[in-house]
Design a protein around this motif. Structure first.
Motif, short mmCIF file in Angstrom:
data_model
loop_
_atom_site.label_atom_id
_atom_site.label_comp_id
_atom_site.label_asym_id
_atom_site.label_seq_id
_atom_site.Cartn_x
_atom_site.Cartn_y
_atom_site.Cartn_z
N LEU A 83 0.65 -1.10 -0.21
CA LEU A 83 -0.13 0.03 0.08
C LEU A 83 0.76 1.32 0.07
N LEU A 84 2.08 1.34 0.79
CA LEU A 84 2.86 2.47 0.79
C LEU A 84 3.45 2.62 -0.44
N GLU A 85 3.96 1.47 -1.27
CA GLU A 85 4.46 1.71 -2.59
C GLU A 85 3.47 1.93 -3.88
N ASN A 86 2.25 1.79 -3.62
CA ASN A 86 1.15 2.29 -4.55
C ASN A 86 1.30 1.10 -5.64
N ARG A 87 1.69 -0.20 -5.13
CA ARG A 87 1.94 -1.34 -6.08
C ARG A 87 0.62 -1.64 -7.11
N TYR A 88 -0.69 -1.21 -6.45
CA TYR A 88 -1.83 -1.55 -7.12
C TYR A 88 -1.95 -0.69 -8.03
N SER A 89 -1.78 0.61 -8.00
CA SER A 89 -2.08 1.49 -8.69
C SER A 89 -1.17 1.51 -10.02
N LYS A 90 0.01 1.21 -9.77
CA LYS A 90 1.29 1.02 -10.70
C LYS A 90 0.80 -0.25 -11.57
N LYS A 91 0.18 -1.28 -10.90
CA LYS A 91 -0.04 -2.71 -11.64
C LYS A 91 -1.19 -2.51 -12.51
N TYR A 92 -2.19 -1.74 -12.03
CA TYR A 92 -3.47 -1.79 -12.76
C TYR A 92 -3.90 -0.28 -12.90
N PRO A 93 -3.38 0.37 -13.68
CA PRO A 93 -3.35 1.77 -14.03
C PRO A 93 -4.97 1.93 -14.59
N VAL A 94 -5.31 3.08 -14.04
CA VAL A 94 -6.80 3.62 -14.65
C VAL A 94 -6.76 4.46 -15.53
#
Length: 138
Positions: A83-94
């Motif tokens: 969550l700190l590294e924003n892994r999910y927003s980087k992996k699944y960009p909107v």
């Protein structure tokens, strides 16, 4: 994973976790601290003031967190770092179109402006804005 490593990871997470400007009285770091306390992590949040003590006393007491094994704690630490590294927003960009719906393209821009202004508002300004939102101007 050893207990000193767990303490080190939780301490680093608490140091890096962003401050919540909208709800400074309810920081997520308190939850992390409570999870890490059985391992010897010292709280970094400021102590609870009198108003918060009354609110906390009125709320139902949550069940105590049982101390888990160090190996079971590793996925929890990994989840917090992700969550700190924003892994999910980087992996699944909107796509940018999601933030500009055709029905109200400025909605998210206005929302972000309001979130940035909110901590600086006085009580009276906040109440006035609340009342303005209840009246439909057409």
């Amino acid at each position: 994973m050893s207990q000193p490593a767990i303490v080190k990871h939780y301490t680093r997470i608490l140091a890096l976790w962003p401050k919540d400007l909208l709800r400074p009285n309810l920081p997520f770091t308190r939850t992390i601290e409570r999870r890490a306390t059985p391992y010897g992590v010292k709280p970094v949040s400021p102590p609870i003031d009198e108003a918060e003590k009354k609110t906390a006393a009125a709320a139902a007491k949550p069940a105590p967190i049982a101390k888990s094994t160090p190996q079971a704690e590793l996925p929890q630490i990994n989840a917090l770092f992700s969550l700190l590294e924003n892994r999910y927003s980087k992996k699944y960009p909107v796509s940018p179109g999601v933030f500009k719906p055709t029905s109200n393209p400025e909605h998210y821009e206005r929302l972000m402006e309001e979130i940035e202004r909110a901590p600086k508002k006085s009580w009276f300004q906040a109440k006035m804005d609340e009342w303005k939102m209840k009246i439909r101007w057409q």
